[in-house]
Enzyme design. Structure first.
Site, PDB file in Angstrom:
ATOM      1  N   THR A 125       0.813  -1.216   0.000  1.00 39.70           N
ATOM      2  CA  THR A 125       0.000   0.000   0.000  1.00 39.70           C
ATOM      3  C   THR A 125       0.848   1.268   0.000  1.00 39.70           C
ATOM      4  O   THR A 125       1.964   1.275   0.544  1.00 39.70           O
ATOM      5  CB  THR A 125      -0.899  -0.017   1.260  1.00 39.70           C
ATOM      6  OG1 THR A 125      -1.461   1.278   1.458  1.00 39.70           O
ATOM      7  CG2 THR A 125      -0.106  -0.349   2.524  1.00 39.70           C
ATOM      8  N   ASP A 126       0.286   2.353  -0.531  1.00 42.34           N
ATOM      9  CA  ASP A 126       0.975   3.650  -0.486  1.00 42.34           C
ATOM     10  C   ASP A 126       1.019   4.213   0.935  1.00 42.34           C
ATOM     11  O   ASP A 126       1.747   5.170   1.193  1.00 42.34           O
ATOM     12  CB  ASP A 126       0.312   4.659  -1.443  1.00 42.34           C
ATOM     13  CG  ASP A 126      -1.113   5.041  -1.064  1.00 42.34           C
ATOM     14  OD1 ASP A 126      -1.698   4.391  -0.167  1.00 42.34           O
ATOM     15  OD2 ASP A 126      -1.651   5.990  -1.675  1.00 42.34           O
ATOM     16  N   GLU A 127       0.266   3.597   1.860  1.00 42.35           N
ATOM     17  CA  GLU A 127       0.250   4.130   3.227  1.00 42.35           C
ATOM     18  C   GLU A 127       1.600   3.984   3.916  1.00 42.35           C
ATOM     19  O   GLU A 127       1.854   4.639   4.927  1.00 42.35           O
ATOM     20  CB  GLU A 127      -0.847   3.450   4.047  1.00 42.35           C
ATOM     21  CG  GLU A 127      -2.188   3.690   3.412  1.00 42.35           C
ATOM     22  CD  GLU A 127      -3.368   3.365   4.292  1.00 42.35           C
ATOM     23  OE1 GLU A 127      -3.219   3.331   5.523  1.00 42.35           O
ATOM     24  OE2 GLU A 127      -4.442   3.147   3.729  1.00 42.35           O
ATOM     25  N   TYR A 150      -1.395  -0.629  11.122  1.00 45.62           N
ATOM     26  CA  TYR A 150      -1.594  -1.283   9.820  1.00 45.62           C
ATOM     27  C   TYR A 150      -0.463  -0.936   8.866  1.00 45.62           C
ATOM     28  O   TYR A 150       0.204  -1.821   8.312  1.00 45.62           O
ATOM     29  CB  TYR A 150      -2.947  -0.870   9.214  1.00 45.62           C
ATOM     30  CG  TYR A 150      -3.038  -1.170   7.727  1.00 45.62           C
ATOM     31  CD1 TYR A 150      -3.122  -2.486   7.270  1.00 45.62           C
ATOM     32  CD2 TYR A 150      -3.026  -0.140   6.772  1.00 45.62           C
ATOM     33  CE1 TYR A 150      -3.181  -2.761   5.895  1.00 45.62           C
ATOM     34  CE2 TYR A 150      -3.089  -0.408   5.416  1.00 45.62           C
ATOM     35  CZ  TYR A 150      -3.172  -1.722   4.977  1.00 45.62           C
ATOM     36  OH  TYR A 150      -3.230  -2.000   3.624  1.00 45.62           O
ATOM     37  N   LYS A 154       2.569  -3.245   7.237  1.00 41.60           N
ATOM     38  CA  LYS A 154       2.755  -3.437   5.796  1.00 41.60           C
ATOM     39  C   LYS A 154       4.187  -3.011   5.401  1.00 41.60           C
ATOM     40  O   LYS A 154       4.837  -3.687   4.601  1.00 41.60           O
ATOM     41  CB  LYS A 154       1.733  -2.621   4.998  1.00 41.60           C
ATOM     42  CG  LYS A 154       0.298  -3.109   5.117  1.00 41.60           C
ATOM     43  CD  LYS A 154       0.042  -4.501   4.599  1.00 41.60           C
ATOM     44  CE  LYS A 154       0.149  -4.641   3.111  1.00 41.60           C
ATOM     45  NZ  LYS A 154      -0.308  -5.982   2.627  1.00 41.60           N
ATOM     46  N   GLY A 275      -3.609   9.953  14.724  1.00 41.23           N
ATOM     47  CA  GLY A 275      -2.492   9.780  13.773  1.00 41.23           C
ATOM     48  C   GLY A 275      -2.921   9.813  12.319  1.00 41.23           C
ATOM     49  O   GLY A 275      -2.238   9.243  11.460  1.00 41.23           O
TER      50      GLY A 275
HETATM   51  P1  NAD Z   1      -9.671  -7.392   2.665  1.00 43.41           P
HETATM   52  O1  NAD Z   1      -9.639  -7.065   4.124  1.00 43.41           O
HETATM   53  O2  NAD Z   1     -10.903  -7.131   1.898  1.00 43.41           O
HETATM   54  O3  NAD Z   1      -9.319  -8.945   2.464  1.00 43.41           O
HETATM   55  C1  NAD Z   1      -8.293  -9.571   3.167  1.00 43.41           C
HETATM   56  C2  NAD Z   1      -8.438 -11.075   2.925  1.00 43.41           C
HETATM   57  O4  NAD Z   1      -7.350 -11.732   3.614  1.00 43.41           O
HETATM   58  C3  NAD Z   1      -9.741 -11.667   3.494  1.00 43.41           C
HETATM   59  O5  NAD Z   1     -10.316 -12.548   2.571  1.00 43.41           O
HETATM   60  C4  NAD Z   1      -9.282 -12.399   4.748  1.00 43.41           C
HETATM   61  O6  NAD Z   1     -10.112 -13.515   5.069  1.00 43.41           O
HETATM   62  C5  NAD Z   1      -7.874 -12.826   4.345  1.00 43.41           C
HETATM   63  N1  NAD Z   1      -7.000 -13.049   5.525  1.00 43.41           N
HETATM   64  C6  NAD Z   1      -6.796 -12.192   6.557  1.00 43.41           C
HETATM   65  N2  NAD Z   1      -5.963 -12.751   7.454  1.00 43.41           N
HETATM   66  C7  NAD Z   1      -5.622 -13.979   6.953  1.00 43.41           C
HETATM   67  C8  NAD Z   1      -4.780 -15.016   7.411  1.00 43.41           C
HETATM   68  N3  NAD Z   1      -4.103 -14.932   8.581  1.00 43.41           N
HETATM   69  N4  NAD Z   1      -4.653 -16.132   6.655  1.00 43.41           N
HETATM   70  C9  NAD Z   1      -5.332 -16.247   5.471  1.00 43.41           C
HETATM   71  N5  NAD Z   1      -6.152 -15.288   4.997  1.00 43.41           N
HETATM   72  C10 NAD Z   1      -6.286 -14.166   5.730  1.00 43.41           C
HETATM   73  O7  NAD Z   1      -8.413  -6.640   2.044  1.00 43.41           O
HETATM   74  P2  NAD Z   1      -8.273  -5.921   0.642  1.00 43.41           P
HETATM   75  O8  NAD Z   1      -8.798  -4.546   0.740  1.00 43.41           O
HETATM   76  O9  NAD Z   1      -8.769  -6.842  -0.415  1.00 43.41           O
HETATM   77  O10 NAD Z   1      -6.679  -5.806   0.553  1.00 43.41           O
HETATM   78  C11 NAD Z   1      -5.896  -6.855  -0.019  1.00 43.41           C
HETATM   79  C12 NAD Z   1      -4.431  -6.467   0.034  1.00 43.41           C
HETATM   80  O11 NAD Z   1      -4.238  -5.254  -0.679  1.00 43.41           O
HETATM   81  C13 NAD Z   1      -3.911  -6.226   1.439  1.00 43.41           C
HETATM   82  O12 NAD Z   1      -2.616  -6.769   1.525  1.00 43.41           O
HETATM   83  C14 NAD Z   1      -3.876  -4.702   1.570  1.00 43.41           C
HETATM   84  O13 NAD Z   1      -2.864  -4.303   2.464  1.00 43.41           O
HETATM   85  C15 NAD Z   1      -3.568  -4.307   0.157  1.00 43.41           C
HETATM   86  N6  NAD Z   1      -4.068  -2.984  -0.244  1.00 43.41           N
HETATM   87  C16 NAD Z   1      -5.369  -2.640  -0.041  1.00 43.41           C
HETATM   88  C17 NAD Z   1      -5.840  -1.392  -0.463  1.00 43.41           C
HETATM   89  C18 NAD Z   1      -7.280  -0.995  -0.279  1.00 43.41           C
HETATM   90  O14 NAD Z   1      -7.618   0.167  -0.562  1.00 43.41           O
HETATM   91  N7  NAD Z   1      -8.153  -1.858   0.155  1.00 43.41           N
HETATM   92  C19 NAD Z   1      -4.950  -0.501  -1.073  1.00 43.41           C
HETATM   93  C20 NAD Z   1      -3.621  -0.892  -1.276  1.00 43.41           C
HETATM   94  C21 NAD Z   1      -3.204  -2.129  -0.869  1.00 43.41           C
HETATM   95  P1  TYD Z   2     -10.253   4.201   4.719  1.00 45.62           P
HETATM   96  O1  TYD Z   2     -11.236   3.810   3.680  1.00 45.62           O
HETATM   97  O2  TYD Z   2     -10.337   3.581   6.072  1.00 45.62           O
HETATM   98  O3  TYD Z   2      -8.825   3.989   4.065  1.00 45.62           O
HETATM   99  P2  TYD Z   2      -7.363   4.478   4.591  1.00 45.62           P
HETATM  100  O4  TYD Z   2      -7.451   4.890   6.002  1.00 45.62           O
HETATM  101  O5  TYD Z   2      -6.593   3.214   4.412  1.00 45.62           O
HETATM  102  O6  TYD Z   2      -6.964   5.574   3.670  1.00 45.62           O
HETATM  103  O7  TYD Z   2     -10.334   5.768   4.901  1.00 45.62           O
HETATM  104  C1  TYD Z   2     -10.163   6.649   3.798  1.00 45.62           C
HETATM  105  C2  TYD Z   2     -10.240   8.057   4.314  1.00 45.62           C
HETATM  106  O8  TYD Z   2     -11.575   8.305   4.769  1.00 45.62           O
HETATM  107  C3  TYD Z   2      -9.347   8.315   5.510  1.00 45.62           C
HETATM  108  O9  TYD Z   2      -8.853   9.647   5.424  1.00 45.62           O
HETATM  109  C4  TYD Z   2     -10.279   8.188   6.696  1.00 45.62           C
HETATM  110  C5  TYD Z   2     -11.589   8.676   6.157  1.00 45.62           C
HETATM  111  N1  TYD Z   2     -12.808   8.066   6.746  1.00 45.62           N
HETATM  112  C6  TYD Z   2     -13.828   8.880   7.237  1.00 45.62           C
HETATM  113  O10 TYD Z   2     -13.739  10.115   7.207  1.00 45.62           O
HETATM  114  N2  TYD Z   2     -14.936   8.278   7.764  1.00 45.62           N
HETATM  115  C7  TYD Z   2     -15.071   6.929   7.824  1.00 45.62           C
HETATM  116  O11 TYD Z   2     -16.092   6.411   8.340  1.00 45.62           O
HETATM  117  C8  TYD Z   2     -14.017   6.105   7.298  1.00 45.62           C
HETATM  118  C9  TYD Z   2     -14.118   4.598   7.348  1.00 45.62           C
HETATM  119  C10 TYD Z   2     -12.904   6.723   6.756  1.00 45.62           C
END
Ligand code: NAD
Ligand code: TYD
Length: 338
Positions: A125-127, A150, A154, A275
Site C-alpha cells: 500500500t501507499d500508506e 496497519y 505493511k 495519527g
Molecule cells: P480485505 O480485508 O478485503 O481482504 C483480506 C483477505 O485476507 C480476506 O479474505 C481475509 O479472510 C484474508 N485473511 C486475513 N488474514 C488472513 C490469514 N491470517 N490467513 C489467510 N487469509 C487471511 O483486504 P483488501 O482490501 O482486499 O486488501 C488486499 C491487500 O491489498 C492487502 O494486503 C492490503 O494491504 C492491500 N491494499 C489494499 C488497499 C485498499 O484500498 N483496500 C490498497 C492498497 C493495498
Molecule cells: P479508509 O477507507 O479507512 O482507508 P485508509 O485509512 O486506508 O486511507 O479511509 C479513507 C479516508 O476516509 C481516511 O482519510 C479516513 C476517512 N474516513 C472517514 O472520514 N470516515 C469513515 O467512516 C471512514 C471509514 C474513513
C-alpha cells in the site's frame, strides 16, 4: 501456469481471482484464505465452479500447513493479498495486523523459498510512505513513514519480502497501491461505508474536517496492474500503482450523496482518527514506463458502477454486516460525534 493467491476471498483478491479465471490469465488458481470477518466466500460465487479454481481455507501464519500446501501444489507464482487491511481496526486492536501482515508474510516467504517458487508478488500500500506534503508525491524511493499499526505492519512486510530477494534470490516484487474502491468492498472503508449508509438514510461519519486527501484506484485497474507486475516486473523491485485521482474525503462523500440521490444533511462530522495521515500522493510513472499500464476507469464512472453494485446487492451488505463487524461498528463508531 499455476498461481497461489492468498486472501482471494477479500475485496481485491476476489476481484483478481474472478478476473484472472474469467479472462484465462492462468491455468490454475489456488486461493488460500482464512475467511476472517473480511473474507467472504460469496465474493467468489461467479467462478466457484470454474474447473481451474481451487480453494483452501487456511491461516497463512500456519507454517506447517503452508509448507505442506506449497510442497503439494508447487505453484509457479504466489500473489499475496491476505492481510488485516483496515487502519481503524489496527488502531483499536493492533495484534491481528501484526500477526497476519508480518508473521503471515514471513511464513509465506519461507514456504516459497523452500519450495523454490519462481515468482512472488507482495501486494502492499501507499500508506507505507505516510502523509505527504503538497506538492510532493511518492516514488518508489520515497522514505517509509508509516503512521498506523496497519501501515507499519505493511512497511515491515515489504522490507521482509525485499530481503528475501537480496538474501535468498527469491524473485519478489512489491506493489504499493493507493486507495481501492469498487464492488465487494467490506463496508468499513470510506466509500462502501458511505454508500451503504446513504442507501439506508443513515448518517455519513466524516472524520475531522474531511479535507484529508486520498488517491482513488478502481479495483479492476489495480488487479490488471498486479498482473503486469507479475509478468513484467523486475525482480527485487517496488512498483507504485496509483489511480491518478486525488480527492478530499468530503468531496468523495458529496459525490456519493449525489450518486445515491441523498441529501447532504446526512453528513455527520465525527472525531478525527488518531495519527490520521493528511494526504497520500503517489507516482506510478515507473509502472507505466515499464509495463504500459495506466488506470482505465474514471472516478465518476467507477463510483457510478460501485453505487449501482451496492444498490443491487443489499443482501450481500446485510450478510457481511450481520457478524463481527456489526459488534465492532456499534462498539466504536455508533455514538461518535465531534
Ligand atoms: P480485505 O480485508 O478485503 O481482504 C483480506 C483477505 O485476507 C480476506 O479474505 C481475509 O479472510 C484474508 N485473511 C486475513 N488474514 C488472513 C490469514 N491470517 N490467513 C489467510 N487469509 C487471511 O483486504 P483488501 O482490501 O482486499 O486488501 C488486499 C491487500 O491489498 C492487502 O494486503 C492490503 O494491504 C492491500 N491494499 C489494499 C488497499 C485498499 O484500498 N483496500 C490498497 C492498497 C493495498
Ligand atoms: P479508509 O477507507 O479507512 O482507508 P485508509 O485509512 O486506508 O486511507 O479511509 C479513507 C479516508 O476516509 C481516511 O482519510 C479516513 C476517512 N474516513 C472517514 O472520514 N470516515 C469513515 O467512516 C471512514 C471509514 C474513513
Amino acid at each position: 501456469m499455476k498461481w497461489l493467491v492468498t486472501g482471494g476471498a477479500g475485496f481485491i483478491g476476489s476481484c483478481f481471482v474472478r478476473t484472472a479465471l474469467t479472462e484465462g490469465w492462468a491455468d490454475r488458481i489456488i486461493n488460500v484464505d482464512k475467511l476472517t470477518y473480511a473474507g467472504n466466500i460469496e465474493n467468489l460465487e461467479p467462478i466457484a465452479h470454474h474447473p481451474a479454481y481451487g480453494f483452501v481455507q487456511a491461516d497463512i501464519c500456519d507454517a506447517d500447513v503452508m509448507e505442506e500446501l506449497f510442497a503439494r501444489e508447487a505453484p509457479d507464482a504466489v500473489i499475496h493479498f491476505a492481510a488485516e487491511s483496515h487502519v481503524d481496526r489496527s488502531i483499536h486492536s493492533p495484534a491481528p495486523a501484526i500477526y497476519t501482515n508480518l508473521n503471515g508474510t514471513f511464513t509465506l516467504l519461507e514456504a516459497a523459498r523452500r519450495s523454490k517458487v519462481a515468482r512472488f508478488v507482495h501486494v502492499s500500500t501507499d500508506e507505507v510512505y505516510g502523509s505527504i506534503e503538497p506538492p510532493h508525491e511518492a516514488d518508489e524511493n520515497y522514505p517509509l513513514r508509516a503512521s498506523s499499526p496497519y501501515s507499519a505492519s505493511k512497511a515491515g512486510s515489504d522490507l521482509l519480502a525485499l530481503s528475501y530477494f537480496t538474501t535468498y534470490g527469491l524473485n519478489v516484487s512489491v506493489t504499493r497501491a493507493s486507495n481501492n474502491y469498487g464492488p465487494y468492498q467490506f463496508p468499513e472503508k470510506l466509500i462502501p461505508l458511505m454508500i451503504s449508509n446513504a442507501l439506508d438514510d443513515k448518517p455519513l461519519p466524516v472524520y475531522g474536517d474531511g479535507q484529508q486527501i486520498r488517491d482513488w484506484l478502481y479495483v479492476e485497474d489495480h488487479c490488471r496492474a498486479i498482473r503486469s507486475v507479475l509478468e513484467k516486473g523486475a525482480p527485487g523491485e517496488i512498483c507504485n500503482i496509483g489511480g491518478n485521482c486525488s480527492l478530499p474525503n468530503l468531496e468523495v462523500v458529496r459525490r456519493i450523496l449525489r450518486a445515491t440521490g441523498k441529501p447532504e444533511t446526512l453528513i455527520t462530522r465525527v472525531a478525527d482518527r488518531p495519527g490520521h495521515d493528511r494526504r497520500y500522493a503517489l507516482s506510478s510513472a515507473k509502472l507505466t514506463r515499464e509495463t504500459g499500464w495506466e488506470p482505465a476507469m474514471s472516478f465518476d464512472r467507477g463510483l457510478e458502477a460501485t453505487v449501482e453494485w451496492y444498490r443491487h446487492n443489499s443482501q450481500w451488505i446485510r450478510h457481511v454486516k450481520s457478524g463481527e463487524y456489526r459488534q465492532f461498528y456499534e462498539l466504536n463508531y455508533s455514538n461518535r460525534t465531534v
